[in-house]
Design an enzyme around this catalytic site. Structure first.
Site, PDB file in Angstrom:
ATOM      1  N   HIS A 466     -47.734  10.693  82.735  1.00 28.57           N
ATOM      2  CA  HIS A 466     -48.047  11.638  81.503  1.00 28.57           C
ATOM      3  C   HIS A 466     -49.163  12.642  82.272  1.00 28.57           C
ATOM      4  CE1 HIS A 466     -46.596   8.224  78.771  1.00 28.57           C
ATOM      5  NE2 HIS A 466     -45.870   8.843  78.910  1.00 28.57           N
TER       6      HIS A 466
HETATM    7  C1  FAD Z   1     -40.797   7.680  84.897  1.00 30.83           C
HETATM    8  C2  FAD Z   1     -41.112   8.603  83.729  1.00 30.83           C
HETATM    9  C3  FAD Z   1     -40.948   8.010  82.425  1.00 30.83           C
HETATM   10  C4  FAD Z   1     -41.215   8.779  81.330  1.00 30.83           C
HETATM   11  N1  FAD Z   1     -41.251   8.330  80.156  1.00 30.83           N
HETATM   12  C5  FAD Z   1     -41.238   9.023  79.244  1.00 30.83           C
HETATM   13  C6  FAD Z   1     -40.988   8.518  77.819  1.00 30.83           C
HETATM   14  O1  FAD Z   1     -40.469   7.653  77.550  1.00 30.83           O
HETATM   15  N2  FAD Z   1     -41.196   9.447  76.579  1.00 30.83           N
HETATM   16  C7  FAD Z   1     -41.999  10.611  76.838  1.00 30.83           C
HETATM   17  O2  FAD Z   1     -42.401  11.441  75.796  1.00 30.83           O
HETATM   18  N3  FAD Z   1     -42.342  11.108  78.070  1.00 30.83           N
HETATM   19  C8  FAD Z   1     -42.079  10.239  79.206  1.00 30.83           C
HETATM   20  N4  FAD Z   1     -42.361  10.770  80.566  1.00 30.83           N
HETATM   21  C9  FAD Z   1     -43.130  12.111  80.498  1.00 30.83           C
HETATM   22  C10 FAD Z   1     -42.284  13.219  80.292  1.00 30.83           C
HETATM   23  O3  FAD Z   1     -40.992  13.195  80.585  1.00 30.83           O
HETATM   24  C11 FAD Z   1     -42.719  14.611  80.816  1.00 30.83           C
HETATM   25  O4  FAD Z   1     -44.231  14.608  80.503  1.00 30.83           O
HETATM   26  C12 FAD Z   1     -42.191  15.960  80.936  1.00 30.83           C
HETATM   27  O5  FAD Z   1     -40.625  15.485  81.355  1.00 30.83           O
HETATM   28  C13 FAD Z   1     -42.710  16.849  81.617  1.00 30.83           C
HETATM   29  O6  FAD Z   1     -42.297  18.026  81.763  1.00 30.83           O
HETATM   30  P1  FAD Z   1     -42.333  19.284  82.551  1.00 30.83           P
HETATM   31  O7  FAD Z   1     -41.558  20.675  82.093  1.00 30.83           O
HETATM   32  O8  FAD Z   1     -44.041  19.506  82.333  1.00 30.83           O
HETATM   33  O9  FAD Z   1     -42.207  18.932  83.849  1.00 30.83           O
HETATM   34  P2  FAD Z   1     -40.722  18.123  84.537  1.00 30.83           P
HETATM   35  O10 FAD Z   1     -39.941  17.766  83.627  1.00 30.83           O
HETATM   36  O11 FAD Z   1     -41.241  17.471  85.675  1.00 30.83           O
HETATM   37  O12 FAD Z   1     -39.993  19.625  85.244  1.00 30.83           O
HETATM   38  C14 FAD Z   1     -40.485  20.232  86.356  1.00 30.83           C
HETATM   39  C15 FAD Z   1     -39.143  20.661  87.084  1.00 30.83           C
HETATM   40  O13 FAD Z   1     -39.525  21.569  88.126  1.00 30.83           O
HETATM   41  C16 FAD Z   1     -38.788  21.168  89.401  1.00 30.83           C
HETATM   42  N5  FAD Z   1     -39.630  21.775  90.465  1.00 30.83           N
HETATM   43  C17 FAD Z   1     -40.809  21.603  90.739  1.00 30.83           C
HETATM   44  N6  FAD Z   1     -41.342  22.297  91.758  1.00 30.83           N
HETATM   45  C18 FAD Z   1     -40.414  23.342  92.168  1.00 30.83           C
HETATM   46  C19 FAD Z   1     -40.019  24.214  93.140  1.00 30.83           C
HETATM   47  N7  FAD Z   1     -40.929  24.558  93.769  1.00 30.83           N
HETATM   48  N8  FAD Z   1     -38.836  24.817  92.991  1.00 30.83           N
HETATM   49  C20 FAD Z   1     -37.883  24.569  92.112  1.00 30.83           C
HETATM   50  N9  FAD Z   1     -37.937  23.592  91.143  1.00 30.83           N
HETATM   51  C21 FAD Z   1     -39.161  22.861  91.212  1.00 30.83           C
HETATM   52  C22 FAD Z   1     -38.791  19.692  89.432  1.00 30.83           C
HETATM   53  O14 FAD Z   1     -37.787  19.282  90.272  1.00 30.83           O
HETATM   54  C23 FAD Z   1     -38.653  19.551  88.036  1.00 30.83           C
HETATM   55  O15 FAD Z   1     -37.387  19.537  87.615  1.00 30.83           O
HETATM   56  C24 FAD Z   1     -42.062  10.197  81.512  1.00 30.83           C
HETATM   57  C25 FAD Z   1     -42.088  10.620  82.815  1.00 30.83           C
HETATM   58  C26 FAD Z   1     -41.530  10.002  83.766  1.00 30.83           C
HETATM   59  C27 FAD Z   1     -41.747  10.493  85.320  1.00 30.83           C
END
Ligand code: FAD
Length: 525
Positions: A466
């Protein structure tokens, strides 16, 4: 340079998928969503109980590691992160949790108190069992109670009862404290991700373009106004123009990396790497924090747990058939079916310790083993004080950034875990577990006393995924999530969260992106 759109969104993760849907809902607005990873076509993404396989697939992971963690025996910790359509929502544990209301209030950012976010928690949620005013039917993200939890869950909850730990009937009902079953983002026996909840319903819109396997290498500027994004696709670089805004939604590691590659960050450090600074904003990449967690594992000959063995072969075949025919049964569960939120000490005003029950066998490092039977507890420090950083290692966008959580550097962070260890051991040795005759495997039962317990915590310490704080609201972005000192550039993802929510972060990020969409579209001031 390809033709322009109104909004370019970098990153099709949790936040990016929400934004792509909400911004393109107006047919007069054009949106391009750019994702570095491939489409989400791995079958393990769909089947909830195959979550460990989805996390472990290198094709859809950034494959990050931390730098050696000094206070954790210099261990290098794995940092799984989705690099796939849906981002982490395509590989996460599907646990559905809004978080404690007071956590949002303590961000002290205008418009981001829990009361401000409540309409967005409602808007995003489709919970059929909604029976209180806090809960909602009809939203985008399908939420379920696991229909038939693993039999060990009953033992876990009875163990908590026997220790007089209170129950919580609904962790999303306003007061998430106590022990009880968790809810999950699952729809018709399949993972509900950002893709299934937000992108798929919008895919056919002619004003939305979704591009996968395209790495954003830098944000483009005219003066201090963001004008588009440079992409690398199939080995070739080209630009895409954003007429209104560039929205960086690349996650807690990707967003600070992209800002720094684009010249926004600690100017002196950027210059050393040969990057011309555009804006000296040293807070970019700082304040990284996450929940540190450690675990206890128990092995048993009893076969109630998830896991494969010769004795359960007929049952496993029946379970596979049940899933294939009806998309129900144990494979339709996310496995993480129950937990507790509690205060580690009497002086606290809300929980700082999460006790997660795992009805599956785990090794000494806390990794889930598909073969054999057992169970365990992951205990999580929900409000850590340690802070670290995400910094560039070079000016090459392909190079991974240095990720340093600086875990356990703040003196109080270990104490919460030591208390968690005590609770975990008491639960696992409670009368409800006695009939199944479990044997502690990690740590060894001989581990007693503060020094040995701390050593075990350091050996089994992991992140529970997280991360946040690296483009912190107040420092890097303002309360409208605009990068300070730059026009037409926002960051919308976990990186802007000032202090990690005491629980899982997917739904907090989803609600944040829902509100951000209203800000961007000018629907709210
Ligand atoms: C293994 C794991 C288990 C988890 N379990 C839970 C759970 O059970 N419940 C819960 O609530 N939360 C859980 N989480 C946390 C939750 O999923 C994350 O907090 C949330 O998805 C974050 O969202 P985000 O949009 O900030 O980032 P992300 O979902 O990480 O999205 C960022 C995206 O940007 C893309 N990206 C990055 N850099 C670039 C670039 N330069 N060019 C193009 N694309 C790029 C990445 O590939 C990715 O697809 C978990 C996370 C992980 C990793």
């Amino acid at each position: 340079m390809s033709a322009g759109v109104d909004y370019v969104i970098v990153g099709a993760g949790t936040a990016g998928c929400v934004l792509a849907n909400r911004l393109s809902a107006d047919p007069g607005v054009t949106v391009a969503l750019i994702e570095a990873g491939p489409p989400d076509d791995d079958p393990a993404i769909r089947v909830p109980a195959m979550v460990a396989k989805a996390i472990g697939n290198p094709r859809q992971s950034w494959g990050y590691q931390t730098v050696p963690q000094r206070a954790v025996d210099n261990r290098v910790l794995p940092v799984p992160r989705g690099r796939v359509l849906g981002g982490c929502s395509s590989i996460n544990g599907m646990v559905y949790f809004r978080g404690h209301p007071r956590e949002y209030d303590e961000w002290r950012q205008p418009g981001w108190a829990f009361a401000d976010l409540q309409p967005y928690f409602q808007r995003l949620e489709n919970y059929d069992a909604a029976h209180t005013p806090q809960r909602h039917r009809g939203g985008s993200v399908n939420v379920i109670d696991i229909p038939k939890p693993n039999p060990l869950i009953r033992r876990f909850l009875e163990a908590a009862d026997s220790l007089s730990l209170p129950r919580c009937a609904d962790f999303n009902g306003g007061d998430p404290e106590g022990f009880g079953p968790r809810q999950a983002t699952i729809r018709d026996g399949r993972r509900e991700s950002g893709v299934t909840a937000y992108l798929n319903p919008a895919r056919q819109r002619p004003n939305l373009t979704i591009t996968t396997d395209a790495l954003a290498t830098r944000v483009m500027f005219e003066g201090r106004r963001a004008t588009g994004v440079e992409l690398e696709q199939g080995g070739l670089r080209h630009g895409i123009t954003a007429r209104r805004e560039v929205i960086v939604a690349a996650g807690a590691y990707g967003s600070p990396q992209l800002l720094q590659l684009s010249g926004i960050g600690d100017a002196a450090a950027l210059q050393v790497l040969g990057i011309a600074p555009l804006l000296d904003l040293p807070a970019v990449g700082r304040h990284l924090h996450d929940h540190p967690a450690a675990s206890m594992s128990v092995r048993t000959d009893n076969t109630e747990s998830y896991g494969l063995s010769w004795r359960t072969l007929p049952r496993s075949v029946a379970i596979a058939a049940q899933y294939l025919l009806f998309r129900s049964g144990p494979l339709a569960s996310n496995v993480f079916e129950a937990n507790g939120f509690m205060r580690s000490g009497p002086d606290l005003d809300r929980p700082d310790l999460q006790i997660i029950f795992m009805p599956a066998h785990r090794n000494a490092n806390g990794h889930w083993l598909p073969r054999g039977h057992g169970y365990g507890i992951i205990f999580v420090n929900l409000r850590p004080a340690s802070r670290g950083s995400v910094t560039l290692t070079s000016n090459d966008p392909h190079d991974k950034p240095a990720i340093d959580f600086n875990f356990l550097s703040a003196p109080g962070d270990m104490e919460v875990l030591v208390r968690g260890f005590g609770i975990a051991r008491s639960i696992l040795s409670a009368p409800s577990f006695v009939p199944i005759n479990g044997r502690e495997t990690a740590p060894d039962p001989q581990v007693q006393g503060r020094a040995q317990i701390e050593a075990h915590i350091r050996q089994s310490l992991v992140t529970v995924h997280h991360p946040c704080g690296t483009c912190r609201m107040g420092d890097v972005v303002d309360a409208s999530l605009r990068v300070k000192g730059i026009d037409a550039l926002r960051v919308v993802d976990a990186s802007v969260i000032p202090t990690v929510i005491a629980g899982n972060s997917n739904i907090p990020v989803t609600a944040l992106a829902e509100r951000a969409a209203d800000l961007i579209l000018g629907k709210i001031p």
